[in-house]
Design a protein around this motif. Structure first.
Motif, PDB file in Angstrom:
ATOM      1  N   THR A  29       0.811  -1.227   0.000  1.00 49.51           N
ATOM      2  CA  THR A  29       0.000   0.000   0.000  1.00 49.51           C
ATOM      3  C   THR A  29       0.841   1.272   0.000  1.00 49.51           C
ATOM      4  O   THR A  29       0.288   2.367   0.103  1.00 49.51           O
TER       5      THR A  29
ATOM      6  N   ARG B 206      -3.355   4.371  -2.162  1.00 48.96           N
ATOM      7  CA  ARG B 206      -4.751   3.926  -2.316  1.00 48.96           C
ATOM      8  C   ARG B 206      -5.575   5.090  -2.864  1.00 48.96           C
ATOM      9  O   ARG B 206      -6.552   5.521  -2.243  1.00 48.96           O
TER      10      ARG B 206
ATOM     11  N   ALA C  49      -9.368   5.097  -2.913  1.00 46.46           N
ATOM     12  CA  ALA C  49     -10.025   5.206  -1.601  1.00 46.46           C
ATOM     13  C   ALA C  49      -9.563   6.457  -0.867  1.00 46.46           C
ATOM     14  O   ALA C  49      -9.671   6.548   0.360  1.00 46.46           O
TER      15      ALA C  49
ATOM     16  N   ALA D 142      -7.246   6.233   2.279  1.00 45.37           N
ATOM     17  CA  ALA D 142      -7.752   5.971   3.633  1.00 45.37           C
ATOM     18  C   ALA D 142      -6.851   4.978   4.350  1.00 45.37           C
ATOM     19  O   ALA D 142      -6.287   4.060   3.744  1.00 45.37           O
TER      20      ALA D 142
ATOM     21  N   ALA E 267      -6.552   2.151   5.983  1.00 46.06           N
ATOM     22  CA  ALA E 267      -6.999   0.793   6.322  1.00 46.06           C
ATOM     23  C   ALA E 267      -5.911   0.094   7.124  1.00 46.06           C
ATOM     24  O   ALA E 267      -4.765   0.547   7.201  1.00 46.06           O
TER      25      ALA E 267
ATOM     26  N   ASP F  27     -10.313   4.168   7.632  1.00 49.51           N
ATOM     27  CA  ASP F  27     -11.185   3.461   6.690  1.00 49.51           C
ATOM     28  C   ASP F  27     -12.527   3.200   7.367  1.00 49.51           C
ATOM     29  O   ASP F  27     -12.655   2.302   8.207  1.00 49.51           O
TER      30      ASP F  27
ATOM     31  N   ARG G 143     -15.299   1.982   6.267  1.00 46.78           N
ATOM     32  CA  ARG G 143     -15.883   0.666   5.984  1.00 46.78           C
ATOM     33  C   ARG G 143     -15.346  -0.381   6.951  1.00 46.78           C
ATOM     34  O   ARG G 143     -16.070  -1.256   7.410  1.00 46.78           O
ATOM     35  N   GLU G 144     -14.068  -0.306   7.259  1.00 43.32           N
ATOM     36  CA  GLU G 144     -13.495  -1.234   8.226  1.00 43.32           C
ATOM     37  C   GLU G 144     -13.999  -0.941   9.634  1.00 43.32           C
ATOM     38  O   GLU G 144     -14.323  -1.849  10.394  1.00 43.32           O
TER      39      GLU G 144
END
Length: 276
Positions: free
Chosen positions: A12, A28, A31, A34, A36, A82, A84-85
Motif C-alpha cells: 500500500t 490507495r 479510496a 484511507a 486501512a 477506513d 468501511r473497516e
C-alpha cells in the motif's frame, strides 16, 4: 534512483529514494488513501526498516537521510481512517485499531530522521493525525485539514486530541475537534499547523525536497539528537527540559560528527560527517 535503499516493497506504499531522501506515498488513491489496517501495517513496517537503516548506518553509511510522506493521486494525502473497516468493529477491536496507529505515529516522532508531511488535498481525521506526527507539514494551496470524527459519532483515535493542541493551542484544538470544521491550507499555516503553503503538488514536493536535502547535508547524528531534545522537552517544566537538553548536548560531544564539524569549522572547510 534507488527505489529500495534497504526499504523493500510494500502493498500500500510507494517508496523512492534519491540522494538520500525517501519519498513515501500512501498508494490507495481510489479510496482517497484511507488508512486501512493494511496501510497501518505497512507504515509500521516502513518505520521499522527505517530504524534498522539508522541503527546500521555507522557501518553501512546513511542511504536514507530524510523522509517525505505524501499521498498518491491528486485528491488526498489521506482522507482519514477506513470507515468501511471501522463500521463493523467492536469496542475492543476499535481500541486495538487506535493503538496500532498510535504506535505508528509515535514511532515516526521517535525516528532520528527528519520526516516532512507533504499534504495535497484532504488530510482529514487519521490523515491529519498522521501528518501531525511528522516533524512539520508543507501543504499545497488545495490542502484541507480537519478532525471530523464527531460527524460519525466518534472522537480522534490516532493522536489528534494530543498533538493538535500542542500545535495550535488547547482552545483552538477544542474548536476544531468539537465542530469537525475543515480548514484550508492558508488558515492552517496561520494557526501554526502548517509550516509552508505552496501552489501545486509539484511545487509542494520540490520545496519539501529542497528542505530535506538541506537537512540531509547536516550531521545525521546531530539531527537525530536535536529531534530527541525537542521531543523530550514537551510537557516538562523549564528546569527539567533544560536538564534534558544538557544531557543530549553532552552526548553530542561523544560523537565523531562533532569532532569533524568543529574541526572543519576551525579549518574553514566544508565538513564531511561520518555519521557516527
Amino acid at each position: 534512483m534507488d527505489t529500495h535503499a534497504g526499504l523493500g516493497r510494500f502493498d500500500t506504499l510507494l517508496v523512492e529514494v534519491l540522494d538520500g531522501v525517501a519519498t513515501v506515498s500512501i498508494n490507495r488513491p481510489d479510496a482517497l488513501n484511507a488508512l486501512a489496517r493494511a496501510v497501518i501495517d505497512d507504515l509500521a513496517e516502513l518505520v521499522r526498516r527505517l530504524r534498522h537503516n539508522v541503527n546500521h548506518a555507522p557501518d553501512t553509511g546513511w542511504p536514507v537521510r530524510a523522509v517525505l510522506l505524501t499521498g498518491a493521486g491528486e485528491k488526498a494525502f489521506a482522507a482519514g481512517a477506513d470507515v468501511r473497516e471501522m463500521a463493523g468493529m467492536t469496542p475492543e477491536q476499535a481500541f486495538d485499531y487506535s493503538r496500532s496507529m498510535q504506535e505508528v505515529t509515535l514511532a515516526l516522532e521517535e525516528l532520528p530522521l527528519p520526516v516532512i508531511a507533504c499534504v495535497h488535498g484532504y488530510a482529514l481525521g487519521g490523515g491529519c493525525e498522521l501528518a501531525m506526527a511528522c516533524d512539520f507539514i508543507y501543504a499545497s494551496s488545495s490542502a484541507a485539514f480537519g478532525q471530523p470524527e464527531v460527524d460519525l459519532g466518534l472522537v480522534p483515535g490516532f493522536g489528534g486530541s494530543v498533538r493538535l493542541q500542542r500545535l495550535v493551542g488547547p482552545a483552538r484544538a477544542r474548536e476544531l475537534i468539537l465542530t469537525g470544521r475543515r480548514i484550508g491550507a492558508e488558515e492552517a499555516e496561520r494557526i501554526g499547523l502548517v509550516n509552508a503553503v505552496l501552489g501545486s503538488k509539484e511545487e509542494l514536493l520540490a520545496a519539501a525536497r529542497a528542505t530535506a536535502l538541506k537537512i540531509a547535508a547536516k550531521s545525521p547524528v546531530a539531527v537525530g539528537l536535536a529531534k530527541e531534545a525537542v521531543r523530550t522537552a514537551q510537557g516538562l517544566d523549564t528546569a527539567a527540559a533544560l536538564q534534558g537538553e544538557a544531557a543530549v548536548f553532552r552526548r553530542a560531544f561523544g560523537t565523531a560528527d562533532m569532532r569533524e564539524g568543529t574541526a572543519a569549522f576551525l579549518a574553514r572547510r566544508p565538513p564531511e560527517f561520518p555519521g557516527r
